[in-house]
Design an enzyme around this catalytic site. Structure first.
Site, PDB file in Angstrom:
ATOM      1  N   CYS A 173       0.880  -1.165   0.000  1.00 13.15           N
ATOM      2  CA  CYS A 173       0.000   0.000   0.000  1.00 13.15           C
ATOM      3  C   CYS A 173       0.917   1.214   0.000  1.00 13.15           C
ATOM      4  CB  CYS A 173      -0.914   0.015   1.226  1.00 13.15           C
ATOM      5  SG  CYS A 173      -1.915   1.511   1.313  1.00 13.15           S
ATOM      6  N   CYS A 181      -0.741   4.326   2.223  1.00 14.23           N
ATOM      7  CA  CYS A 181      -0.833   4.255   3.688  1.00 14.23           C
ATOM      8  C   CYS A 181      -0.381   2.887   4.162  1.00 14.23           C
ATOM      9  CB  CYS A 181      -2.222   4.647   4.185  1.00 14.23           C
ATOM     10  SG  CYS A 181      -3.627   3.848   3.393  1.00 14.23           S
ATOM     11  N   SER A 182      -1.319   2.038   4.551  1.00 16.05           N
ATOM     12  CA  SER A 182      -0.892   0.749   5.105  1.00 16.05           C
ATOM     13  C   SER A 182      -2.001  -0.293   4.992  1.00 16.05           C
ATOM     14  CB  SER A 182      -0.500   0.920   6.568  1.00 16.05           C
ATOM     15  OG  SER A 182      -1.595   1.475   7.281  1.00 16.05           O
ATOM     16  N   CYS A 183      -2.843  -0.206   3.959  1.00 12.77           N
ATOM     17  CA  CYS A 183      -3.980  -1.122   3.817  1.00 12.77           C
ATOM     18  C   CYS A 183      -3.512  -2.577   3.862  1.00 12.77           C
ATOM     19  CB  CYS A 183      -4.710  -0.850   2.510  1.00 12.77           C
ATOM     20  SG  CYS A 183      -5.415   0.804   2.443  1.00 12.77           S
TER      21      CYS A 183
END
Lengths: 108, 105, 218
Positions: C115, C118-120
């Site tokens: 991702c 962000c950090s999905c």
């Protein structure tokens, strides 16, 4: 124009640190509180609003902060934005907490 | 729900700059790719980010891009390696042959 | 109560770029916000702890069970690929909110998830993501230097295998179904679960092979 700080696909970067330090209690609490504030029944803000609050951190803050540190700053901003807390009461409480630990020791 | 972009269609990601929250990565702006599938519709994240409903919902597509075309001269990838990304309909436009692109998709 | 234990963990880890040193300023802010939210009855301490416990209960074993089922049951695999949320619900795993999309590795195509924005990450199936997944280095380089990134994880793909980097940019979460290792024909689903590592479901590594089944690899 160029990419915003969080939008880092393709940016030059060094080797990946593959170490996996355990999640701390503080980090767990931030993770939990953010989820509870975001999800029903509270639903104070959306996932996208949370992302936006993180993205809107100043670039040096974004890059200089730990992952859940960013979340914590974003949570503060969202709580003010949604009228749950005010800047003044957060500042007052923060000062009180710091004062408490100065006299009593490290945070729990 | 009608499908704006059918699987297999060549599309271009809009090259625009927008302030605020956007889920279209910068490195894919202006890039040409191939639609893989329609993932469904979702509230527009750009509106949800500022506490709006995000409605009407926007179509979200999986789009495939060649790594070497996206990162010419920079990619550490094999010739046929690809990037699959989810792009909202309002960030896509049909890619025309005479638009100056020579991508060999 | 595990407060003492948790206290130790808070101070145990080393500081790296994406991990604040213990006692950092922002930890005071966390305390201040939490106290205010509890006092104002927005949240309760019990609800926060219950949520922490629930998050701790989600570990990669859930994802491993989903993959092992897909390996042994072609009809299940078809359902998983068609509708990830419904298929994991069949095994009792709630995946609410984002759309869960499973992608299958084949001899000709390998997937790797990142991702960049962000950090999905599919937390209900894999738990909290590892620090490196959220790091600037992984997020930056996975799309432009995917083969170099894989090599850092010890994974080298033949040139004629397509590496497909999946940038989890929007409202989907991706789960990779790694290739079932050769030499596991006839294995039970339960035994296969142990071969399905977290990293293989992110796509930075293959599933364990029977030869390395008892290795120290995580």
């Amino acid at each position: 124009m160029s990419a915003r700080t969080h939008d880092m696909g393709g940016a030059p970067a060094g080797p990946i640190d593959r170490s996996e330090p355990p999640v701390t209690l503080t980090e767990q609490r931030v993770d939990a509180m953010m989820a509870l504030l975001r999800e029903p029944p509270l639903g104070l803000f959306s996932t996208d609003a949370m992302r936006r609050a993180i993205e809107d951190l100043a670039p040096d803050v974004y890059l200089g902060s730990a992952y859940y540190e960013r979340w914590c700053y974003a949570m503060r901003d969202l709580l003010v934005e949604t009228g749950v807390l005010t800047d003044a009461e957060i500042a007052d409480r923060l000062a009180a907490v710091q004062q408490r630990f100065e006299t009593e020791g490290a945070p729990p | 729900m009608t499908d704006l972009f059918a699987p297999g269609m060549t599309v271009r990601v809009k090259a625009g700059e927008t302030p605020g929250h956007v889920r279209t990565p910068y490195y894919l702006r202006g890039q040409t790719g191939q639609v893989q599938r329609l993932l469904g519709t979702f509230p527009n994240p750009e509106d949800c980010a500022v506490h709006k409903s995000g409605l009407p919902a926007k179509r979200l597509y999986q789009v495939l891009f060649p790594v070497h075309a996206v990162f010419p001269g920079q990619a550490v990838a094999a010739a046929d390696d690809t990037i699959l990304a989810d792009i909202y309909e309002h960030w896509l436009e049909p890619a025309t042959v005479d638009a100056g692109e020579t991508t060999a998709l | 109560m595990t407060t003492a234990h948790r206290h130790d963990r808070t101070h145990a880890h080393a500081a790296t770029a994406d991990h604040a040193p213990p006692g950092h300023e922002w930890e005071f802010l966390e305390i201040a916000l939490r106290e205010l939210l509890i006092e104002k009855r927005v949240l309760t301490a019990a609800a926060i702890q219950a949520r922490i416990d629930a998050v701790e209960g989600a570990t990669p074993i859930q994802g491993s069970r989903v993959v092992a089922r897909a390996w042994v049951d072609p009809a299940y695999k078809a359902r998983l690929l068609a509708d990830g949320n419904a298929a994991v619900a069949e095994l009792g795993y709630g995946f609410d909110g984002p759309k869960l999309v499973a992608l299958e590795n084949t001899p000709a195509r390998h997937h790797m998830v990142v991702c960049t924005l962000c950090s999905c990450y599919p937390k209900p199936l894999l738990g909290l993501s590892p620090a490196w997944y959220k790091s600037r280095e992984y997020r930056s380089r996975a799309v432009s230097e995917p083969r170099a990134v894989l090599a850092e994880f010890g994974t080298v793909l033949p040139e004629d295998v397509e590496l497909r980097v999946v940038d989890s940019t929007a409202d989907c979460r991706y789960l990779i179904i790694p290739l079932r290792p050769v030499g596991t024909e006839g294995w039970t689903e339960t035994r296969l679960v142990d071969l399905v590592t977290r990293d293989s479901m992110i796509g930075v590594a293959p599933a364990r092979t029977p030869q390395t089944d008892h290795g120290t690899d995580v």
